[in-house]
Structures are given as C-alpha cells and as structure tokens.
Design an enzyme around this catalytic site. Sequence first.
Site, PDB file in Angstrom:
ATOM      1  N   ARG A  19      36.567  41.721  48.154  1.00 22.39           N
ATOM      2  CA  ARG A  19      37.024  40.678  47.228  1.00 22.39           C
ATOM      3  C   ARG A  19      36.207  39.405  47.456  1.00 22.39           C
ATOM      4  NH1 ARG A  19      42.119  40.568  44.989  1.00 22.39           N
ATOM      5  NH2 ARG A  19      41.347  38.590  44.197  1.00 22.39           N
ATOM      6  N   ASP A  54      48.188  51.827  42.514  1.00 23.50           N
ATOM      7  CA  ASP A  54      48.711  50.457  42.593  1.00 23.50           C
ATOM      8  C   ASP A  54      50.234  50.562  42.613  1.00 23.50           C
ATOM      9  OD1 ASP A  54      48.964  47.704  42.607  1.00 23.50           O
ATOM     10  OD2 ASP A  54      48.348  47.409  40.520  1.00 23.50           O
ATOM     11  N   ARG A  98      45.301  31.981  39.153  1.00 19.83           N
ATOM     12  CA  ARG A  98      46.180  33.146  39.020  1.00 19.83           C
ATOM     13  C   ARG A  98      47.392  32.674  38.240  1.00 19.83           C
ATOM     14  NH1 ARG A  98      48.117  37.486  43.406  1.00 19.83           N
ATOM     15  NH2 ARG A  98      46.062  38.190  42.779  1.00 19.83           N
ATOM     16  N   GLN A 145      39.135  41.713  41.040  1.00 21.42           N
ATOM     17  CA  GLN A 145      39.499  42.887  41.831  1.00 21.42           C
ATOM     18  C   GLN A 145      38.574  44.060  41.490  1.00 21.42           C
ATOM     19  OE1 GLN A 145      42.209  43.480  44.237  1.00 21.42           O
ATOM     20  NE2 GLN A 145      40.793  45.183  44.521  1.00 21.42           N
ATOM     21  N   CYS A 204      44.357  48.410  45.243  1.00 20.36           N
ATOM     22  CA  CYS A 204      44.045  46.974  45.244  1.00 20.36           C
ATOM     23  C   CYS A 204      44.877  46.204  46.273  1.00 20.36           C
ATOM     24  CB  CYS A 204      44.227  46.403  43.847  1.00 20.36           C
ATOM     25  SG  CYS A 204      45.843  46.773  43.156  1.00 20.36           S
ATOM     26  N   HIS A 226      42.600  41.917  35.856  1.00 24.50           N
ATOM     27  CA  HIS A 226      42.294  41.428  37.205  1.00 24.50           C
ATOM     28  C   HIS A 226      40.799  41.685  37.459  1.00 24.50           C
ATOM     29  CE1 HIS A 226      42.985  40.018  41.126  1.00 24.50           C
ATOM     30  NE2 HIS A 226      43.807  40.922  41.611  1.00 24.50           N
TER      31      HIS A 226
HETATM   32  N1   CP Z   1      44.980  42.547  45.150  1.00 25.38           N
HETATM   33  C1   CP Z   1      45.400  41.270  45.086  1.00 25.38           C
HETATM   34  O1   CP Z   1      45.134  40.547  44.120  1.00 25.38           O
HETATM   35  O2   CP Z   1      46.087  40.856  46.181  1.00 25.38           O
HETATM   36  P1   CP Z   1      46.926  39.501  46.314  1.00 25.38           P
HETATM   37  O3   CP Z   1      48.079  39.612  45.354  1.00 25.38           O
HETATM   38  O4   CP Z   1      47.368  39.457  47.751  1.00 25.38           O
HETATM   39  O5   CP Z   1      46.042  38.356  45.951  1.00 25.38           O
END
Ligand code: CP
Length: 319
Positions: free
Chosen positions: A305, A237, A118, A148, A277, A145
């Site tokens: 996920r 979101d 990430r 997701q 998400c 993403h």
């Molecule tokens: N949706 C998502 O990626 O959550 P986090 O930021 O908690 O990883």
Amino acid sequence: RISCRASSAAPPKTALKDFIHISDFDKETIMKILHRASEVKAQLKSGDRSFQPFKGKSLAMIFAKPSMRTRVSFETGFFLLGGHAIYLGPDDIQMGKREETRDVARVLSGYNDIIMARVFAHQDILDLAKYAPVPVVNGLTDYNHPVQIMADALTMIEHIGKLEGTKVVYVGDGNNIVHSWLLLASVVPFHFVCACPKGFEPDEKTIQKARSTGISKIEISYDPKEAVKGADVIYSDVWASMGQKEEASYRKQRFQGFQVDEALMELAGPKAYFMHCLPAERGVEVTDGVIEAPNSIVFPQAENRMHAQNAIMLHLFGL
Ligand code: CP
C-alpha cells in the site's frame, strides 16, 4: 474590511490531476506507476533515505471512516520521502455536514500540496477533486478503493511476475474492491471472476463498462468451486463492509459456501496465491490456515500500500 470570500466557480480540472478511479488512466500510465513503485520500494528497503521528493510538501489526510493501513501507509510513506502528513479525523472535519465539501477542498488546498480522503459517499470524493486545486487521492469510498488495487497489482507482479494474462478470482461480496478490480480490468487485460451469492453481485453498470472495453474476460459466478479452477490469485474481503455491519449475521447465512478454506485453495491448484485487502475476519470469509499458509501474500500486499501510494503521489506531482 477586506473580503476573503472565494469564488464559487470550480477551478478547471485537468484529466489526470487526481487519482479517483484506475480507469481514468491508461495502461501505460498504470504500468509506469507500478514500475516506479518497485524502484522507490527497492531504494527504501535498501535503507537509502536520500530520495526526498516530498521535502517541503504537506499531505492532508481526511478520514471520515476508521482505518489502520490507509492512515499509516500514507503517513509513513509521505514522511519517508521527506514530506509531512496531517491527519484529520471525524472530529476535525465533517465534510458535507458541518462544512461544505467545496469549502473544505479550497481551504485545505491553501495549506497543503495534496489531499487524500477516505469518505463514505463516492460523490464526496468527486466533489473534493472538483473543487480542490491540488491533487486528490481516493483512499476508499462506498464505490471503489483504487489505491488498494494498485498495491494488489504491484504484489501480483512481484510474486507472479506479471499482471497481464493472469486469472484473479474474487470470492465474496461484490463490493468496492470488486469495482476497483473491474475498473483495472477495463485498462489492463486479465481474467477476472467475481464469485458471489445471488443478490450480491457488483454494480451492473461497472460490469458493463468493463466488458464494453473488450480488454479483459469478466465473469460473474455463483459457484466458487468451479470459479477458482486455474486461478493465479484467490482474493477475499469481509462479507459486511462499510455501512453493512447491521446486516452481518444475515450476510453470514447468505455467504455460506463462499469461505476461502483449504479445500477451495486446493481446487484452485498449487500455483494459486491468496490475497485479502485486510482487515480479515479469520474463520469467517477465510480460514486461519489459508491466511497463514506459505502462498498467502496478504502481508506483502499490505506493505505495498505504502509503495504504490508513494508512486501514485509522485506521478500526480509530476516528479
Ligand atoms: N485495506 C484497507 O483499506 O485497510 P484500512 O481500512 O485499515 O485502511
């Protein structure tokens, strides 16, 4: 003295070594991964832990930004299938700052079988994938993403029975989640609408790229009340994402009328599911009532996920 300097040339990269954008894959592969996710999920849910394909394997998880779902779902998922996951936070690693990304890529590949990252800048994940001999999975960048959206697609298949031919209406900021929906719409046919305030549209090149495939119907709307009619899924979101927190109060003003509330869900019709998400700011982009309603599937979506990611990693390993 023996020199251990690595070659600066990037190793050759096969097209599907990494999971960086959904649109790198064809529809058949995406659907195969989703089907595998359902199978592995069913086995895990039955309590059967005999499937241990990651035994003896290690996953390096790079987090330049905070996370709950991404960290726990990757770490738990890898463990449940027999592997070991290692967390590297901002204090452990500073790609592109303390150490060059190409060096990080090659060092971690010496210890680990797969890397999940990430990072903030999308270029960092591209560089990591370019220089790592092992598979690299994109766990969120400022552009997209993909893990997701694979979990979202799995959740839709479970609840609606299909992904193809559905109408998905995203209400809010045209952010990295929207780019991922657009990239999925470049491969799998469905109707995608992004309802956002003027000035908060998704990346124009990504819209054009998705439209140019002719696979899905893609619309940008400035009228959420009109956009949601007939939707199978209303998706939301947070209004201020990574790197936009300082603009949060300005954004709250600009996004007036874009909250997913009970009235908007009613306009969508009784078959519409609510997805997000997470994390959500209840009372901002979505009301508490909508997130707690029976047709909200945000928690199965979050759980998926883990299952979608396990299937992605199985695919990258060729297992
Ligand atoms: N949706 C998502 O990626 O959550 P986090 O930021 O908690 O990883």
